[in-house]
Each structure stands twice: as C-alpha cells, then as structure tokens.
Design an enzyme around this catalytic site. Structure first.
Site, short mmCIF file in Angstrom:
data_model
loop_
_atom_site.label_atom_id
_atom_site.label_comp_id
_atom_site.label_asym_id
_atom_site.label_seq_id
_atom_site.Cartn_x
_atom_site.Cartn_y
_atom_site.Cartn_z
N CYS A 121 0.83 -1.20 0.00
CA CYS A 121 0.00 0.00 0.00
C CYS A 121 0.88 1.26 0.00
O CYS A 121 1.80 1.36 0.78
CB CYS A 121 -0.88 -0.07 1.23
SG CYS A 121 -1.41 1.40 2.06
N GLU B 164 -5.72 2.85 -3.97
CA GLU B 164 -5.01 2.05 -4.95
C GLU B 164 -5.50 2.47 -6.32
O GLU B 164 -6.60 3.02 -6.46
CB GLU B 164 -5.22 0.55 -4.70
CG GLU B 164 -4.26 -0.33 -5.45
CD GLU B 164 -2.82 0.09 -5.28
OE1 GLU B 164 -2.25 0.65 -6.25
OE2 GLU B 164 -2.25 -0.10 -4.19
#
Length: 224
Positions: A8, A110
């Site tokens: 992430c 994302e």
C-alpha cells in the site's frame, strides 16, 4: 526502491486517536491527531507499538520507510513488506520477531492498472470502522524509527483494483501482534488473523489523490 512500484502506498487516517486508543488498550495521547486524507510515503505517520511485556501500547510517530541502522544508509527503504517472506527475509526478519507495530487507517488508495490518467480508488471497511494495518519497524541510522506496512494477496473486492492489499488485522489479533514476548513465527501465525474479506469495499475518487501536495482535504474520499 521506488515507492510507486509497491502497495500500500497511500492511505487516510481521520478517526481521532482517543477513539483508537480504546481498541488497542493504549493511553490516550495528548493530541487527538490531525485528520490526514492523503498520507504518503517518506513522511511521519501515526503508529502503535509496545516497548515491553509489562508496558501498555503507546502511540508514536514513525517514518514511513524502513531501513535498519545496520544497513548503514545503503540499503533499500521499502514502505511495504510481503507477509509471505517477512519472517525469513534477512532485511525484515529481526523486526518481524521483535519490533511489530500497528498502523491505524480509515482506508487506503489504490490505482486501477493501466488507467490513463491513473484512476485512484478508496478502499475501506463497508461499516466505515477504522482498521489497523500490520507493520514492522526498526531503528534508523539517525536514531528515529522507520516502518513498513505488511501486504498480502488482495482479497474480496480489493482484488478488483490491485493484486496486493495491506494486512488488516481483526480485533482479536491486535494484542498478540504487538506483544514483544511473542517471537515465534508459527505462534504468531496461529494467533493473528486478517479481517473478513466481505468487509471490504471501494469506489473511484478524484485524481487529486495522485499528487499529495495538491490534494489533502476530506473531499478526496468522496466518490468521483
């Protein structure tokens, strides 16, 4: 190691720290924490760690970029570590055994692969509850602490956006993950679980997320 190649790589934290403190049994910090809607690598981030078996968990500011001091400034500075190899990789295994932490978040961003312009999605719990990412940390050359967020193969709807996701721990796993006296890999594996994949949802958001210097407000998590 480039930040853009890993996941992430961006998240949000706006839940007040006094509320999070109750979940992890930590002392309530003097400040409730400033809401951050576009937390980027290479900055100080809020984390929870436990210094000893006898002490309570505490909030601390850790540098988002992991490079232990024994690397002498020449090693990579990854922001993520893969859960599949973190316990055996020589760069991470010492921290995995002795220096684990939690990174609180309300969700992460994302990007859809090959989208032009890069299209971000905000991924969070469907019930909008905050979450805790599993992390590791190490002392850096300057004496500060740097951390990395553990990632696992994407599950549930998160797999629609990317093939990796943060390791999000369920409530019963927070204490054992922090516990300094638990150092055995198999013991941790048996005690630590991720949240149910059905709790995860996502939606497209503004491309302002792509540039942290330009986008930091609450509107970033609104559906595009």
């Amino acid at each position: 190691m480039g930040y853009a190649s890993l996941m992430c790589g961006r998240f949000a934290l706006f839940t007040p720290l006094d509320r999070l403190a109750k979940q992890v049994g930590a002392s309530v910090p003097e400040s409730s924490g400033k809401p951050r809607y576009n937390v980027a690598p290479g900055t100080w981030i809020t984390a929870v760690r436990q210094e000893s078996e006898e002490s309570a968990p505490l909030f601390d500011d850790l540098w988002w970029g992991y490079r232990p001091k024994w690397a002498k400034g020449s090693g990579n500075q990854p922001i993520n570590a893969r859960v599949e190899t973190v316990a055996t990789n020589g760069y991470f295994k010492g921290a995995f055994a002795r220096h684990r932490c939690l990174i609180p978040a309300d969700g992460w961003y994302e990007w859809i692969k090959d989208s032009q312009p890069k299209q971000p999605h905000f991924i969070c719990r469907a019930d909008r509850e905050p979450m805790f990412f599993a992390g590791i940390f190490a002392e850096r050359e300057d004496g500060s602490l740097g951390c990395a967020i553990l990632t696992e193969p994407a599950r549930g709807s998160a797999a629609d956006v990317h093939d990796r996701m943060p390791l999000i721990l369920d409530d019963n796993s927070l204490a054992p993950w922090l516990a300094p006296d638990i150092t055995d890999r198999e013991t941790l594996r048996n005690m630590v679980k991720h949240i149910d994949a059905g709790l995860i949802e996502h939606w497209p958001v503004s491309t302002k997320v792509n540039k942290p210097a330009e986008g930091q407000g609450e509107e970033l998590i609104n559906p595009a």
